[in-house]
Design an enzyme around this catalytic site. Structure first.
Site, PDB file in Angstrom:
ATOM      1  N   ALA A  60       5.100   4.988   0.961  1.00 41.98           N
ATOM      2  CA  ALA A  60       5.154   4.367   2.294  1.00 41.98           C
ATOM      3  C   ALA A  60       5.839   5.221   3.333  1.00 41.98           C
ATOM      4  O   ALA A  60       6.895   5.798   3.098  1.00 41.98           O
ATOM      5  CB  ALA A  60       5.827   2.996   2.257  1.00 41.98           C
ATOM      6  N   GLY A  61       5.187   5.282   4.477  1.00 40.55           N
ATOM      7  CA  GLY A  61       5.777   5.912   5.647  1.00 40.55           C
ATOM      8  C   GLY A  61       5.382   7.357   5.877  1.00 40.55           C
ATOM      9  O   GLY A  61       5.627   7.904   6.947  1.00 40.55           O
ATOM     10  N   LYS A  63       2.147  -1.765  -9.881  1.00 36.71           N
ATOM     11  CA  LYS A  63       3.140  -1.436  -8.852  1.00 36.71           C
ATOM     12  C   LYS A  63       3.629  -2.754  -8.281  1.00 36.71           C
ATOM     13  O   LYS A  63       2.842  -3.543  -7.748  1.00 36.71           O
ATOM     14  CB  LYS A  63       2.503  -0.587  -7.747  1.00 36.71           C
ATOM     15  CG  LYS A  63       3.443  -0.314  -6.594  1.00 36.71           C
ATOM     16  CD  LYS A  63       2.746   0.430  -5.466  1.00 36.71           C
ATOM     17  CE  LYS A  63       3.370   0.047  -4.132  1.00 36.71           C
ATOM     18  NZ  LYS A  63       2.615   0.555  -2.985  1.00 36.71           N
ATOM     19  N   GLY A  80       2.981   1.806   6.530  1.00 40.68           N
ATOM     20  CA  GLY A  80       2.063   1.984   7.657  1.00 40.68           C
ATOM     21  C   GLY A  80       2.706   2.577   8.901  1.00 40.68           C
ATOM     22  O   GLY A  80       2.041   2.752   9.909  1.00 40.68           O
ATOM     23  N   ASN A  97      -1.363   6.384   1.773  1.00 45.33           N
ATOM     24  CA  ASN A  97      -2.532   5.551   2.071  1.00 45.33           C
ATOM     25  C   ASN A  97      -2.915   5.633   3.549  1.00 45.33           C
ATOM     26  O   ASN A  97      -3.876   6.294   3.917  1.00 45.33           O
ATOM     27  CB  ASN A  97      -2.266   4.097   1.645  1.00 45.33           C
ATOM     28  CG  ASN A  97      -3.508   3.220   1.816  1.00 45.33           C
ATOM     29  OD1 ASN A  97      -4.583   3.683   2.162  1.00 45.33           O
ATOM     30  ND2 ASN A  97      -3.364   1.946   1.565  1.00 45.33           N
ATOM     31  N   THR A  98      -2.094   4.999   4.416  1.00 46.54           N
ATOM     32  CA  THR A  98      -2.465   4.891   5.835  1.00 46.54           C
ATOM     33  C   THR A  98      -2.827   6.235   6.461  1.00 46.54           C
ATOM     34  O   THR A  98      -3.826   6.340   7.181  1.00 46.54           O
ATOM     35  CB  THR A  98      -1.298   4.262   6.623  1.00 46.54           C
ATOM     36  OG1 THR A  98      -0.903   3.073   5.952  1.00 46.54           O
ATOM     37  CG2 THR A  98      -1.702   3.932   8.037  1.00 46.54           C
TER      38      THR A  98
END
Lengths: 365, 259
Positions: free
Chosen positions: B184-185, B97, B158, B206-207
């Protein structure tokens, strides 16, 4: 452009009048904002904001988790030499202090590196006093070449260099630069830096810019808390970090909050910074600069460090020693200042895990 | 009929990709992966300590997962390429990635440098998944350069702000003939579901999982949300109507006529 221009723009600014005008409502409004300007930041450093420290801490914790996750990066300092030509009132390496001076041979550098890396540490911060004769850039380069074999990230905390010299070190494998202004108040700066090249305020202030120009990956700045009014000092350190963030968008900016510690010599800090003051500063940094790494060293007590995990702090030193070759080499070199948290890497790691955070040993390759 | 996501020569049942940063400890990662049923796991190579048994995150990733190292920390194409090659040489496989960021405030990707890295690495045989700002012309260039899938951001890394780039991502979904994976987000399972409902091929989270009070339960919640969103997309959502309508009050009389 230099941060000096920003610093000077506050020449006639009355911090006291500003602090007087801060209301409870101002603080509550800031807590609901996403992007803080420098006025908001200064309000968070005000005596009034101290009354709202719990609420500010909640927001700081949330922001830290959001941007850094449940992690704390670990590193350790490695002192290469303590020869110094400066006379700085607050420092144990002051050239007038009758202390044991030494410098690691390259064989000792390797010994020290082997020992430190056996502790899982991958990030190292190398330090010297200011002596171009005893610890010239060529010597630091030789050390870095050896350290590259053992560590994935090497930062330097040495005397300020030219852009070209920083470039040479970057080419050798240095990826981080730590340079504290020590004190932003120019008058105090002149008083405590009694003699030596460090007297040059502006050359030091612009060192991070030169590091940025040399494409160093991370830059860490800070004020030595206790030398001048800490609310003003923290304000300028924060503005300096934002200035660097704006100017070098591809550089990771970090900030440290070193408080004055005991050392050889008789200097008493003018301004006492208690734990509440220190925490207020850390929280204000986090709200003003959500993505900036905040570093807490072993100058602070184990108890305070434990409590600050997650409250804004993202990076900690572990098993530090502030004397030359102090990790693995037998010698009688004098330390720069006393450390407080004396736990080893394993204990520090366990403490972080017990707090629900992951210790990160490696963050660059 | 089986509904599998195809990337390179691999096929996946789960459309949830997982990130491994920000967790409170490494041990929990194995359990999170298991419960989420995710089979594509991304790791920041810069955090992989190959020499340490305890600290090497790869030891916590099940062997049947596809490892997707990312180039986090790279500020330009050159650094991303170096990290990708290092990942391959370290035995992390040939998926990569690409993450090139030179914006320390919002962590937004640099599409131009990302494209350069895609060009080089796809020629070297990597399965390349670029993380990018959702821009159609750049995405098409990524496809031409050999990208195996496109990973547009929903909002900054994040930020947990959800899919703020929805309209632009929708255009990518409509126009590209390779998988679009929102990365993301995404802060909530409902937002992951929303991405899937609109036709995205997968999401990477992830986050939101790593920093949840209970990451394992949150992983399950995301897994279900992604599955639900995908099913809804395949089933074909009904058109959105301005107001509730039970019958045809205006033209109902025409039916009377035909009777």
């Amino acid at each position: 452009m230099s941060f000096y221009n920003t610093y000077n723009s506050f020449e006639n600014f009355s911090f006291e009048d500003f602090f007087q005008s801060v209301s409870d409502n101002d603080i509550l409004k800031i807590l609901n904002k996403d992007h803080l300007n420098h006025n908001d930041f200064l309000m968070l450093l005000s005596p009034k904001a101290e009354e709202h420290i719990e609420e500010i801490a909640k927001k700081a914790k949330k922001l830290t988790t959001q941007f850094f996750g449940k992690t704390i990066s670990l590193y350790t300092p490695m002192y290469l030499a303590n020869y110094c030509v400066n006379r700085c009132a607050y420092c144990g390496f002051n050239s007038e202090n009758k202390i044991n001076r030494s410098k690691l041979s390259l064989t000792d550098v390797e010994k020290e590196a082997k020992y430190i890396s056996s502790k899982e540490l991958q990030h190292i911060l190398i330090l010297t006093g200011e002596s171009r004769e005893q610890s010239p850039v060529s010597y630091i380069k030789d050390c870095v070449k050896i350290l590259k074999k053992y560590f994935t990230s090497i930062s330097i905390e040495i005397y300020p260099l030219s852009t070209l010299e920083y470039k040479e070190l970057v080419e050798c494998g240095v990826d981080g630069l730590t340079v504290y202004q020590e004190v932003y108040d120019e008058k105090t700066y002149d008083e405590v830096h009694i003699f030596g090249p460090k007297k040059d305020y502006k050359f030091r202030l612009d060192a991070p810019d030169r590091g940025g120009d040399a494409k160093i990956r991370t830059i860490n700045i800070g004020a030595l808390l206790g030398l001048a009014d800490y609310r003003h000092e923290a304000f300028f350190a924060g503005l300096h970090a934002r200035y660097l963030q704006d100017k070098f968008s591809d550089t990771e900016i970090g900030i440290s909050v070193p408080r004055m510690r005991n050392h050889t010599g008789h200097f008493e800090p003018k301004f006492l910074v208690n734990d509440t003051n220190l925490v207020q500063i850390i929280l204000a940094f986090r709200l003003f600069l959500p993505r900036v790494g905040i570093n807490l060293s072993t100058r602070e007590s184990a108890k305070l460090r434990d409590n600050l995990v997650g409250l804004g702090i993202t990076k900690m030193s572990a098993e530090s020693c502030t004397s030359v070759g102090g990790h693995a080499i037998e010698n009688d070199s004098t330390s720069q200042f006393d450390i407080s948290d004396e736990r080893d890497v394993e204990e520090t790691k366990k403490m972080i895990l017990s707090k629900g955070y992951q210790p990160v040993f490696q963050d660059w390759i | 009929m089986s509904d599998l996501l195809k990337i390179g020569d691999k096929e996946f049942k789960s459309r949830l990709f997982l990130g491994t940063g920000k967790f409170p400890n490494k041990k929990i990662i194995a359990k999170v992966i298991e419960e989420s049923e995710s089979k594509v796991i991304t790791v920041a190579l810069r955090r992989v300590d190959l020499d340490s048994k305890d600290e090497n995150v790869l030891n916590y990733i099940p062997k049947d997962s596809i490892l997707m190292p990312n180039t986090s920390g790279a500020r330009n194409a050159e650094e991303a390429i170096r990290i990708a090659r290092l990942a391959k040489a370290s035995g992390c496989g040939n998926w990569i990635k690409i993450e090139v960021i030179n914006d320390n405030k919002y962590l937004l990707p640099d599409n131009m440098e990302t494209l350069k890295a895609v060009e080089v690495l796809s020629k070297e045989g990597f399965i390349v998944l670029p993380y990018m700002s959702p821009d159609l012309s750049m995405a098409k260039r990524m496809v031409d350069a050999g990208a195996a899938a496109i990973m547009p951001l929903g909002s900054p890394i994040g930020s947990n702000r959800g899919i703020k780039t929805k309209e632009l991502v929708r255009i990518l979904v409509n126009e590209l003939n390779i998988p679009v994976i929102v990365d993301a987000g995404i802060g909530r399972p409902s937002e992951a579901c929303e991405c899937m409902e609109m036709g995205c091929d997968a999401v990477l989270v992830n986050t939101a999982i790593a920093t949840a009070r209970d990451p394992i339960e949150m992983a399950k919640a995301f897994s279900k949300a992604v599955e639900a969103g995908r099913k809804a997309y395949l089933a074909g959502l009904g058109p959105v109507k301005e107001e509730g309508r039970a019958s045809s009050p205006l033209t109902g009389f025409l039916r009377d006529e035909s009777n």
